[in-house]
Design a protein around this motif. Structure first.
Motif, PDB file in Angstrom:
ATOM      1  N   GLN A  91       0.893 -25.704  24.429  1.00 17.90           N
ATOM      2  CA  GLN A  91       0.215 -24.470  24.768  1.00 17.90           C
ATOM      3  C   GLN A  91      -0.802 -24.132  23.595  1.00 17.90           C
ATOM      4  O   GLN A  91      -1.971 -23.599  23.788  1.00 17.90           O
ATOM      5  CB  GLN A  91       1.073 -23.306  24.850  1.00 17.90           C
ATOM      6  CG  GLN A  91       2.251 -23.467  25.893  1.00 17.90           C
ATOM      7  CD  GLN A  91       1.948 -23.903  27.085  1.00 17.90           C
ATOM      8  OE1 GLN A  91       0.913 -23.133  27.764  1.00 17.90           O
ATOM      9  NE2 GLN A  91       2.341 -24.835  27.810  1.00 17.90           N
ATOM     10  N   ASN A  92      -0.738 -24.793  22.666  1.00 14.70           N
ATOM     11  CA  ASN A  92      -1.508 -24.762  21.375  1.00 14.70           C
ATOM     12  C   ASN A  92      -3.065 -25.274  21.535  1.00 14.70           C
ATOM     13  O   ASN A  92      -3.058 -26.232  22.184  1.00 14.70           O
ATOM     14  CB  ASN A  92      -0.942 -25.281  20.035  1.00 14.70           C
ATOM     15  CG  ASN A  92       0.217 -24.608  19.445  1.00 14.70           C
ATOM     16  OD1 ASN A  92       0.439 -23.423  20.038  1.00 14.70           O
ATOM     17  ND2 ASN A  92       0.974 -24.904  18.518  1.00 14.70           N
ATOM     18  N   GLN A  93      -3.716 -24.652  20.969  1.00 21.61           N
ATOM     19  CA  GLN A  93      -5.409 -25.191  20.877  1.00 21.61           C
ATOM     20  C   GLN A  93      -5.221 -26.035  19.440  1.00 21.61           C
ATOM     21  O   GLN A  93      -4.646 -25.741  18.727  1.00 21.61           O
ATOM     22  CB  GLN A  93      -6.182 -24.257  20.405  1.00 21.61           C
ATOM     23  CG  GLN A  93      -6.256 -23.318  21.875  1.00 21.61           C
ATOM     24  CD  GLN A  93      -7.124 -23.800  22.631  1.00 21.61           C
ATOM     25  OE1 GLN A  93      -8.472 -24.393  22.497  1.00 21.61           O
ATOM     26  NE2 GLN A  93      -6.811 -23.894  24.197  1.00 21.61           N
ATOM     27  N   PHE A  94      -5.847 -27.282  19.452  1.00 20.94           N
ATOM     28  CA  PHE A  94      -5.787 -28.139  18.360  1.00 20.94           C
ATOM     29  C   PHE A  94      -7.394 -27.847  17.882  1.00 20.94           C
ATOM     30  O   PHE A  94      -8.166 -28.136  18.636  1.00 20.94           O
ATOM     31  CB  PHE A  94      -5.561 -29.501  18.998  1.00 20.94           C
ATOM     32  CG  PHE A  94      -4.445 -30.011  19.279  1.00 20.94           C
ATOM     33  CD1 PHE A  94      -3.560 -30.603  18.353  1.00 20.94           C
ATOM     34  CD2 PHE A  94      -4.075 -29.816  20.519  1.00 20.94           C
ATOM     35  CE1 PHE A  94      -2.343 -30.990  18.661  1.00 20.94           C
ATOM     36  CE2 PHE A  94      -2.555 -30.300  20.855  1.00 20.94           C
ATOM     37  CZ  PHE A  94      -1.680 -30.877  19.952  1.00 20.94           C
ATOM     38  N   ASN A  95      -7.337 -27.598  16.601  1.00 19.89           N
ATOM     39  CA  ASN A  95      -8.572 -27.502  15.833  1.00 19.89           C
ATOM     40  C   ASN A  95      -8.640 -28.788  15.149  1.00 19.89           C
ATOM     41  O   ASN A  95      -7.839 -29.058  14.384  1.00 19.89           O
ATOM     42  CB  ASN A  95      -8.499 -26.103  14.898  1.00 19.89           C
ATOM     43  CG  ASN A  95      -9.864 -26.259  14.171  1.00 19.89           C
ATOM     44  OD1 ASN A  95     -10.658 -26.552  14.689  1.00 19.89           O
ATOM     45  ND2 ASN A  95      -9.685 -25.427  13.194  1.00 19.89           N
TER      46      ASN A  95
END
Length: 148
Positions: A91-95
């Motif tokens: 679910q995380n956004q990857f920066n």
């Protein structure tokens, strides 16, 4: 021995070669080790069309992964980086921060790769080229065909 058309202190502008992009899984990036898989660092091998990374239009093949979510990746191996990505919550956004190599360095690296491909395919093509040359010999120098 730097060419005149480069700005003085060409190495100082490394920060301008950093690309920051935020993506969620599946990101649509195919990585490859920069050197041996046991050595550190990965770069983009391919950006499949229609994938999030491709559609972002921020990244290019050859960009080197610098960090993910502020965790430095350039000192991890290929397998450690893939493990890090797979363990992150889907679910995380990857920066992601990538470092783009100097265009000349990129061309040199791609040139080396291209030359290696040519070397590999050249060995199979040389016989065909020789045959074509033999076929092109003018008939006046060829021996007359044997009459049976």
């Amino acid at each position: 021995s730097s060419p005149e058309n480069e700005p003085a202190g060409g190495g100082d502008n490394a920060s301008s070669n950093l690309i920051n992009v935020t993506l969620s899984k599946p990101m649509g990036i195919i990585f490859e080790p920069i050197g041996d898989p046991q050595e550190c660092g990965v770069r983009i091998l391919d950006l499949p069309r229609g994938g999030k990374a491709y559609l972002s239009q921020e990244l290019k093949v050859g960009d080197e992964l610098f960090s993910i979510n502020d965790t430095k990746m350039s000192n991890l191996t290929f397998y450690e980086i893939l493990e890090f990505i797979s363990e992150e919550d889907d679910q995380n956004q990857f920066n992601l921060i990538f470092q783009r190599q100097d265009t000349k360095e990129m061309k040199a690296a791609m040139g080396r790769r291209f030359r290696n491909l040519i070397k590999r395919s050249a060995s199979s093509n040389t016989t065909k080229i020789a045959e074509q040359r033999d076929d092109a010999v003018p008939s006046s120098t060829a021996p007359p065909p044997a009459q049976g």
